[in-house]
Enzyme design. Sequence first.
Site, PDB file in Angstrom:
ATOM      1  N   GLU A  60      -3.466   8.285  -4.815  1.00 25.75           N
ATOM      2  CA  GLU A  60      -3.848   7.640  -6.061  1.00 25.75           C
ATOM      3  C   GLU A  60      -5.142   8.244  -6.598  1.00 25.75           C
ATOM      4  O   GLU A  60      -6.025   8.580  -5.822  1.00 25.75           O
ATOM      5  CB  GLU A  60      -4.021   6.133  -5.840  1.00 25.75           C
ATOM      6  CG  GLU A  60      -2.733   5.438  -5.416  1.00 25.75           C
ATOM      7  CD  GLU A  60      -2.879   3.928  -5.255  1.00 25.75           C
ATOM      8  OE1 GLU A  60      -3.978   3.400  -5.538  1.00 25.75           O
ATOM      9  OE2 GLU A  60      -1.909   3.272  -4.861  1.00 25.75           O
ATOM     10  N   ARG A  90       0.849  -1.177   0.000  1.00 26.70           N
ATOM     11  CA  ARG A  90       0.000   0.000   0.000  1.00 26.70           C
ATOM     12  C   ARG A  90       0.889   1.232   0.000  1.00 26.70           C
ATOM     13  O   ARG A  90       2.051   1.183   0.398  1.00 26.70           O
ATOM     14  CB  ARG A  90      -0.917   0.040   1.241  1.00 26.70           C
ATOM     15  CG  ARG A  90      -2.127  -0.876   1.172  1.00 26.70           C
ATOM     16  CD  ARG A  90      -3.142  -0.387   0.141  1.00 26.70           C
ATOM     17  NE  ARG A  90      -4.380  -1.156   0.168  1.00 26.70           N
ATOM     18  CZ  ARG A  90      -4.623  -2.220  -0.565  1.00 26.70           C
ATOM     19  NH1 ARG A  90      -3.671  -2.699  -1.363  1.00 26.70           N
ATOM     20  NH2 ARG A  90      -5.782  -2.842  -0.505  1.00 26.70           N
ATOM     21  N   HIS A 130      -1.345   0.567  -9.853  1.00 27.35           N
ATOM     22  CA  HIS A 130      -2.138  -0.222  -8.912  1.00 27.35           C
ATOM     23  C   HIS A 130      -2.962  -1.287  -9.646  1.00 27.35           C
ATOM     24  O   HIS A 130      -4.183  -1.390  -9.484  1.00 27.35           O
ATOM     25  CB  HIS A 130      -3.053   0.670  -8.065  1.00 27.35           C
ATOM     26  CG  HIS A 130      -3.380   0.039  -6.738  1.00 27.35           C
ATOM     27  ND1 HIS A 130      -3.604   0.780  -5.587  1.00 27.35           N
ATOM     28  CD2 HIS A 130      -3.527  -1.264  -6.363  1.00 27.35           C
ATOM     29  CE1 HIS A 130      -3.878  -0.040  -4.580  1.00 27.35           C
ATOM     30  NE2 HIS A 130      -3.840  -1.285  -5.036  1.00 27.35           N
TER      31      HIS A 130
END
Length: 332
Positions: A274, A245, A298
Amino acid sequence: MAQTHHVVVALESFFVPVPALDLPAPHTYELQEHSRTRADQVAERIRDADILISTVVPIGADVLHPAVSPRLKMVAIVASGTDSVDLEACRARGIVVTNTPHCNTVAVAEHAVALYFAARRSVVLSHALVQSGEWPKKGTLQEALDGPDGKPPKTCRGETLGIVGYGAVGKIVESMARGLGMKVLISGRKGSSTAPEGRTPFETLIRESSVIVLCLPRSPESLDLISDAELASMKPHAVLVNVSRGLIVDEEALVAALRSGRIAGYATDVYAREPASAENSPLVGPETAGLNLITTPHVAWSAEDTNDKFHRALKENIAGWLSTGQPKYPVV
C-alpha cells in the site's frame, strides 16, 4: 515523573487530526505536527520527541535507538494494529506503547457489508459497462450479475456468510448479517479438523459459505490464509470480502480465480503493498478489466464516529500515563 513539559510529535495527522490534549496538571506540551511522514523522514522528526503519535509509518529499531530518539518515552498509535512499531525495541528501552482498539469496528463492519453488496450485485462491473456504452449495444447487461455458474445473484436470505476472525468487527458483521436474514458460520482455526462449540472448521466453512468475510489480524499464521487450495474449494458463486490486512489473501491466486470463474467476486479494502497501484499490485490496472473486483483504498475505518473515538482513546492513553503511569490501552 519529574518532567512536566513534553514535546509531542505527530507524524500522520492526515489520517486523524490531533485533538487538543487534556494533560493533568502540572503537565504541559508543545505539538510538532506533520500531515504525512515518509519512512526516511522519521528519524529527523522524532529526535526531540518525548511522546510520538503515529498510525502506519514504520517505527523500527533503527529510529528507536537512543542515539536517534534519546528523549522518547511513549509511542501512541492511533490505530488498532501495532505491526508498524518494533515492540521489542520499545520494550528493551522501556518505551510505553499504546493503541486505540475498537474505535473503528462499526465503520469497518458496515464497509464489509457494503463491499458484499457491491460484489454480489456486480455494482462496479455494471457501472463500467454502462459508462463504456455497452448497454445500448447489447440491449441488456443482466448477465453481468450472473455468477460463474450462470445463475443470477442470490438475495441475503439465500446466503450463508462465513466469518473468519471473530473479534469486535466479526461480531458486528454477524449481527448485521443475521438481521439481513443470512445464515452465519464462524470459523475455527485453519488446519484443525474440529472446532469449538459454535464454530465451524475452517475448511468446512470455506466449502459451505456463499459469502466469506475476512476480519482477522495479520500474523505469521494468517499469511496467505486464502490461496489456491481455498479458492478451489469455494462455491462458484462465492463472494470473498477482505477488511483485515494485506498478505492474508494471495492476490495473484485471487485474480486467477476470478479470471477462470472459480469464484464470483472479490471485494477488498487492503493490499499486500500500500498504496496499491498497477506497479505493485495484481489487483490494480487494466488487466483487471471485466472482473467482478471491487477495490477501496484502505478506508473502511473512516467515519466521524471513528475519529471521535480515536481522539478520546488517544487523550485517555496520554493522560493516564502521565497521571498514574498506566495508559488506558497499553501494548508495551
